[in-house]
Design a protein around this motif. Structure first.
Motif: not given
Length: 358
Positions: A9-10, A15-16, A20-22, A36-39
């Motif tokens: 979860k950490q 990753v979340s 969203i970082q530019p 892919k890792e997020y999914k």
């Protein structure tokens, strides 16, 4: 198990925030990898939620039973406790398998190549049967397929055919299908009714992105030629077909499926990149399987992996000694059961290798 899931979860929270970082969004390679890792982590978080809920239900039921009180409430609590305790082991097993480290190639699209082997015309016919089997399977998965190149057999089927397959987790699903497939049946060309053994080779390459493999244009010889086979007026009249030869390795990739020379060239380069990428991958797999003693992920592409026996209506996968008496459905595209078993064995091997305990 919960401790392990909290660590995951950490990483999920990290990753979340990253995607969203530019600076990450502008770095295509890193952005794709993190997405892919997020999914994958999102799917694990969903299972973590279920796991927490079941543990919470166990605690609540225990409290009600301990307090006593209303008989009906206690009985309901016992049922809730029994149900939740029954779900926990199944969830834990599912989470264990999801925590097995995935190959980064698994999420890629794939190029599948089917070639007729020993057996003359019958081998070409069988290669055609195998091709149709996989196309029906791809259709059932909602994957898209696009022919790259093919050469038809003299009595039907294909001497060879290459197909691009796009969708979710394509390479990770189809990689276990690579190897030699044998068929035992009475060929259409056999007049004496004798059973013959023929073969077709299936190869599955992960489709390489441009940033996976860099090809120096000076290392590639490009030849243009007329398309052959069905295709309308453009066939044999325009030099739309493209053949690429990679001089350092001798690898050849060609495409004649599109009427546009530019599109054929684009597809051929995609295949060449994938072949070069697969060469490196095959070396790595061979080293890994030698270390692990793996049954299902050998780098040996010439290994006989499966037999389709028509007189007995039987399909046998030799790597895991799995025999199914359901040949007609399997050859009609129902190969998921075999793939599931192969993935299970592969994941179990990886789990033993990591020595993870929960």
């Amino acid at each position: 198990m919960l401790e392990k899931l909290n660590i995951v979860k950490q990483r999920f929270d990290e990753v979340s925030d990253l995607i969203i970082q530019p600076d990450i969004i502008s770095d295509q390679k890193r952005y794709i990898a993190l997405n892919k890792e997020y999914k994958d982590l999102r799917a694990l978080m969903d299972e973590r939620e279920k796991y927490l809920k079941h543990n919470q239900r166990i605690e609540e039921a225990d409290e009600i039973i301990k307090d006593g009180g209303d008989d009906e409430m206690v009985e309901m609590a016992r049922m809730q406790l029994e149900e939740a305790k029954g779900e926990i082991p199944k969830l834990e097993e599912k989470i264990r398998m999801m925590l097995v480290p995935k190959d980064p190639e698994d999420s890629k699209n794939a190029v599948m190549e089917i070639r007729a082997g020993t057996g003359g015309d019958e081998a070409s016919i069988f290669a055609g049967d195998i091709y149709r089997m996989y196309m029906k399977y791809c259709e059932s998965k909602g994957w898209k397929t696009s022919t790259i190149d093919y050469s038809e057999g003299t009595s039907g089927g294909f001497k060879e055919i290459q197909v691009e397959i796009t969708g979710e987790e394509v390479y990770g699903t189809l990689k276990f299908e690579a190897g030699v497939h044998r068929v035992q049946r009475v060929p259409q060309t056999e007049t004496q009714g004798r059973v013959h053994t023929s073969a077709a080779t299936v190869m599955v390459f992960p489709e390489a992105e441009e940033f996976d493999v860099e090809i120096d244009p000076k290392d590639v010889r490009i030849d243009y030629f007329c398309s052959s086979g069905p295709g309308g007026q453009s066939v044999n009249t325009t030099y739309s077909a493209v053949r690429l030869t990679h001089t350092p390795t001798g690898l050849v990739a060609q495409c004649q499926d599109q009427k546009s020379q530019h599109k054929n060239k684009e597809k051929a380069f995609k295949v060449l990149r994938s072949r070069l990428y697969d060469m490196e991958l095959a070396k790595r797999q061979e080293e890994e399987s030698a270390k692990r003693g793996s049954m299902v992920t050998s780098g040996d592409r010439s290994a006989k992996i499966r037999t389709y026996n028509y007189p007995q209506g039987r399909v046998t996968d030799h790597r895991i000694n799995l025999t199914l008496y359901d040949l007609s459905n399997i050859i009609d595209g129902d190969v998921q059961r075999i793939i599931d078993e192969l993935q299970l064995v592969s994941n179990t091997e990886k789990l033993k290798e990591t020595g993870e305990t929960f």
